[in-house]
Every structure is written in structure tokens, then in C-alpha cells.
Enzyme design. Sequence first.
Site, PDB file in Angstrom:
ATOM      1  CD  GLU A 155       3.639   0.141  10.969  1.00  8.88           C
ATOM      2  OE1 GLU A 155       2.680   0.938  10.849  1.00  8.88           O
ATOM      3  OE2 GLU A 155       4.602   0.126  10.181  1.00  8.88           O
TER       4      GLU A 155
ATOM      5  CG  HIS B 268       0.093   5.177   8.691  1.00 14.29           C
ATOM      6  ND1 HIS B 268      -0.441   4.594   9.823  1.00 14.29           N
ATOM      7  CD2 HIS B 268       1.178   4.417   8.369  1.00 14.29           C
ATOM      8  CE1 HIS B 268       0.295   3.544  10.167  1.00 14.29           C
ATOM      9  NE2 HIS B 268       1.276   3.413   9.289  1.00 14.29           N
ATOM     10  CD  GLU B 269       2.937   4.605   5.081  1.00 11.63           C
ATOM     11  OE1 GLU B 269       4.030   4.436   5.653  1.00 11.63           O
ATOM     12  OE2 GLU B 269       2.034   3.750   5.108  1.00 11.63           O
TER      13      GLU B 269
ATOM     14  N   GLY C 206       0.832  -1.197   0.000  1.00  9.37           N
ATOM     15  CA  GLY C 206       0.000   0.000   0.000  1.00  9.37           C
ATOM     16  C   GLY C 206       0.865   1.245   0.000  1.00  9.37           C
TER      17      GLY C 206
ATOM     18  CG  MET D 161       8.329   1.334   2.769  1.00 10.40           C
ATOM     19  SD  MET D 161       7.983   0.468   4.323  1.00 10.40           S
ATOM     20  CE  MET D 161       9.448   0.888   5.276  1.00 10.40           C
TER      21      MET D 161
END
Length: 628
Positions: free
Chosen positions: A252, A229-230, A193, A195
Site C-alpha cells: 500500500e 492506484h488500483e 472505495g 479493490m
Amino acid sequence: NLISAKIDGEIVKPTLTDEGLTCDVPDMPFMWEAEVQIAPGANTALEGLYLSNGMYCTQCEAEGFRKITYYPDRPDVMSTFTVRINGPHPVLLSNGNPVAAGDGWAEWHDPWPKPAYLFALVAGELVAHRDTFTTMEGRKVDLALYVRPGDEGKCAFGMQALKDSMKWDEDVYGRAYDLDVFNIVAVDDFNMGAMENKGLNIFNASAVLASPETSTDGNFERIEAIIAHEYFHNWTGNRITCRDWFQLCLKEGLTVFRAAEFTSDMRSAPVKRISDVIDLRARQFPEDQGPRAHPVRPESFQEINNFYTATVYEKGAEVSRMLKILVGDAAYAEALTLYFDRHDGQACTIEDWLKVFEDTTGRDLGQFKRWYSQAGTPHLEVDESFENGTFTLTFRQQTPPSTATPDPQPQGIPVAVGLLGPDGSEVMATQVLEITEAQQSFSFPGQEAQPIPSILRGFSAPVVLKHNVDHAFLLAHDTDPYNRWEAARDLGTQSLLMAITTGAAPKPEWLDGVAGVLSDETLDPAYRAYTLALPGQSQVASDLHNGGKTPDPDAIWVAHEAHRQALSDRMADMLPALYARHQVDAPYAPDAAQSGTRALGNAVLSLLTRQDRGDTAQSQFDSATNMT
């Protein structure tokens, strides 16, 4: 293939196996050099460096870097990287800052020590959508979103989401970006998805590219959340990483929680909380109940890539959320500042993480740590009593045993509770009760009449709550938006189960309660749309199964249809006006306000079409300016 190896410039002959390389080394610091030959075009594992549709790309988490060269490929081995790329490609990217370039080559240097799993390299024919961001420290950062030619028109929203994420992390966590450039590559050829490689995030195109012609409001929100998020990993995962892969939830779980906070601030906080709980129950609760049950911090693995589970991510985020609830917003902020100051540049453990909270608050979090070491979803049963003006709640917690945790012990559970009077007024604002024992009671004196408790407000802990409560009353009066939605869901579930098992008509109290929420213009439109939705058919099937009955898909479908029709009939007179009030006349924007209005408008439309108003749906379709 190893071509040559040197230690301090002298050629050595190491022993090679499928597992790696072994060599005698000096008992002092030394320089290791290895020259290898790899075949990215033959790398069908898509880990390490691989070639796809003429573009070179990397994916090194968790153990992909060892497919590139011989290296101590562990997350606690952190180093600065200098990378020189030679090739005929117009774009040559790696981590960090660009330091030199020429015809057919580029050199990059990342000044921040990082583990090899964060290494990234991209080489191919790409075009850039560029922008800049000025940090709170006054540094100008060059931003670029690289895509395949032809995708340039789908980048603007992703770029704005990145800038919003950078600003939010400064405002809420005090974390400024730390390089001169931040690059995102978004291509179909990336097999994950997304990284978080340091300074060079790589995304599958579906997680970045969007346009009103091809993407729904839900697609835009997903893109915003993934980019956030990343980016947030820059501090929670990159600057501070994991000592080993057993600590995966450290980066995470915390980052999932941070991204959830971001979405809550950018959009509807109640809707975000509800959607997260729906996802948790659909994916993580079954994981806890089945043969794959494992703690948030597992104790063993056969294949590292099997570690990336809903328990590690979503339940890990819930544990971070509980910590914040237990210590409060101010202490949480202080603890996170200490975490960043104390552990910047380090590879850490859950113990390091909990220690900053203990040092900040003086609390002993030994029992709370069981959330990281025990598998299973705790069941929390609640009884209530009222005597001489004192209202008492008694909690009993029990976690079903599993292969991973055969003898689970009581855990520290924060339970947010409010009290409502018989007239619906709130007689006690939300308090957080900390359940630490197998059975524990809390008393609330001075009550003029027996109150109605609103328990587990905001879903303050990932538990299964067992409590006999008047759902219709809470649906009508609860001031906590999550529990009000939960009351609608539970009442709807009860109504569906009764219809399936006895043929009963939809519960009038459910119809009245949902109609009341739907028509309340003081409530967020997106929230009202969520409250309108019935529990999913698979959830109803699970509830039937857990009740000892064999689910009948036809009966479940018929019950759903009957309930939707009954709600449409109940609100028939008000639906046209409600629909008209929730149309967007302004140019399309995938922001919270417009998205929420469209969500409610379409939810109302689904009821309106049951009143032989198909012309309304046709008209909306004909005049639509966007996919939603």
C-alpha cells in the site's frame, strides 16, 4: 455449511469450528476438495461473496475468502485459480482470462499465482463500456468498464484514466500489463472505495463514474488517482504481494507513492505535493500523536481491518519517497527493476524490499529501517551560524515517545536544502543532507554573505520542522514551490494567531507576498490558487491549543473573514483583470490545464465578490457548462 470433503478423491470427516477446519492429511502433496453451501443474501458483513440489489459481488481483502470456502486464507499462499460460474445473470466475471462460456455459465482462468484475498467474482445485470490497449510488448488487451444500465454515459473519463495509467506504468516503471483482458466493475453496491483484484478491479461507482453535469474537477482528479492506484497494484501488490498482513505497507505505501508520482506527472506536481502534505498533517500526524500511534509496519493487531490507517498508507508512501530521495532517481529505477525481477510471483517482506536497495547501492539501510518499526513523527530543530564565510546548519532530531515506541532512536532523515542570497538569488541549488544522528552539523564554506536557508524542500521527510526563518523573504524569493507555499501558510498562520490573540490587523508582508504569487503569470494557476488559501480553521484551533490557549471558534472565524477581506482590498484593482484571464472558453475538459485555470478563476472570484461584485458570480453561474 460443509457438504462434503475429499482428499485424493476419498471422503474425509474433518473437525469443524468457528475458526475453520482441521483434518489429517498425507505427508506428501495431495488434492483437497470441498463442496460448501453459502448464503450471499444473508451476508451482511459484505465480506466474501454477498448479494446486493440482485448483483453478486465479492470483497476478500483482508480475510474475506474464508467466508466463501475452506482454504488456507493467508497472503503467502499463492495459487492459480480456475473459476466456473453458473447462473442466470447476463454478466459473469472473475479474475484472469475468459476461457469458455455458454448459456448461463462462464469459465475464467488466471494464469498468475495469487493469494485468495485477490479473488473476485461479479454476477449481475451490467452493461460494458469497452476499449482496447496495446502494450509496449505489442499485445492487445481488451478493456471493459461494467456499470448498471443507465450509467454508460459516465464511463469515458474512467476508461481514459485506466489507459493513461497503463501507459505511465510502462514508461516510468517498465511494467506492462500481463493478461488478455482488464475489467473494472463500478457499482453502488460495493462497500469499499476500490479493490485491486487481479484483472477484475471492483469500485464503488463514485470512484469511477463522472460527467461534467454531476462532477467537479476535484471528482475527476480523484477518479483518475483511484483508478491509477488500483491498476498499479497489478505489480506492487498482486504480482508481488505481502508475506503476511504486517507487511501491508509494502504494497500500500509503495502503491500510494507510485500513484502520487502519476498524478504529479499528469497534473501539477507542486499542487499534488502540497495536497498530500496537507492530508498527511491532517490525518497521519494526529495519529502519530495520539493513543492510536503505531509503526508503519505494526507489530500486532486485534482486528485486521483496523490495519488500514493513514500511517500504513500515507506515511508508508512517504517512506518510499524518502528512499528515492536518498538513493537518487537512477538508483531507485535500478532497485525497482531488481525488485520486480527478483520477487515476481512471491509474497515478500519489508526486508526483501530494502535488500534490493542495499544490493543496488551498497548502502546499509539498517537505520533507515526504523521508519518501519518506530511510531511517532520526528521533530527536527535547526540552528544556523555564519563565521568567516562559512555557513553552518545544526540539526537536532527527537521523536516523542509513545506507547508503541517508548524509546525512539534517531532515524535516517533526508533533508533537501537550498541557499538563497540576501538579494533573493539562489547561491546553492538543492542538496540532500542525510541526518543520521541525534545532533549533526553541515557547513557550507565560501559564502560572500550570510545566506537564507530553504530547508526541507519538497517536504523531503515527514517531520515537524522547527526553524526560525524569514517567511516573508522565502515567500517572495524561494525557488522551491513547496517551501514558497509553506512560507505563505506559516506567515498566514502567524498573522491569524496574532489577530486572534491580540486583535492585530493582517500582516502586510503576508498580504504583499500572497498578492505577489497571485499576480505572477509564470506560476501554475492551480499552484497560485493553493497559495491563496488560508490555513483551515481547525488547523488554527490546533495551533492555539498547542500554544496553551483555548480556541474560540467565533474569534477564529472573525480572523479568517478579516484576512480574506484584507486580501480582497489589497488586490481590488487587479482582481477583475485577473479573473477575466482565468476563464475557460473551450469545451469542458477535466484536464490539468483547464482544471488549474478554473481553480484560480474561482479563487479570484471568492475575493472579487467581497468587492460588491456579486453580479460576476451570478453571471458565471448562469453561463456555467460544468459543476466546477
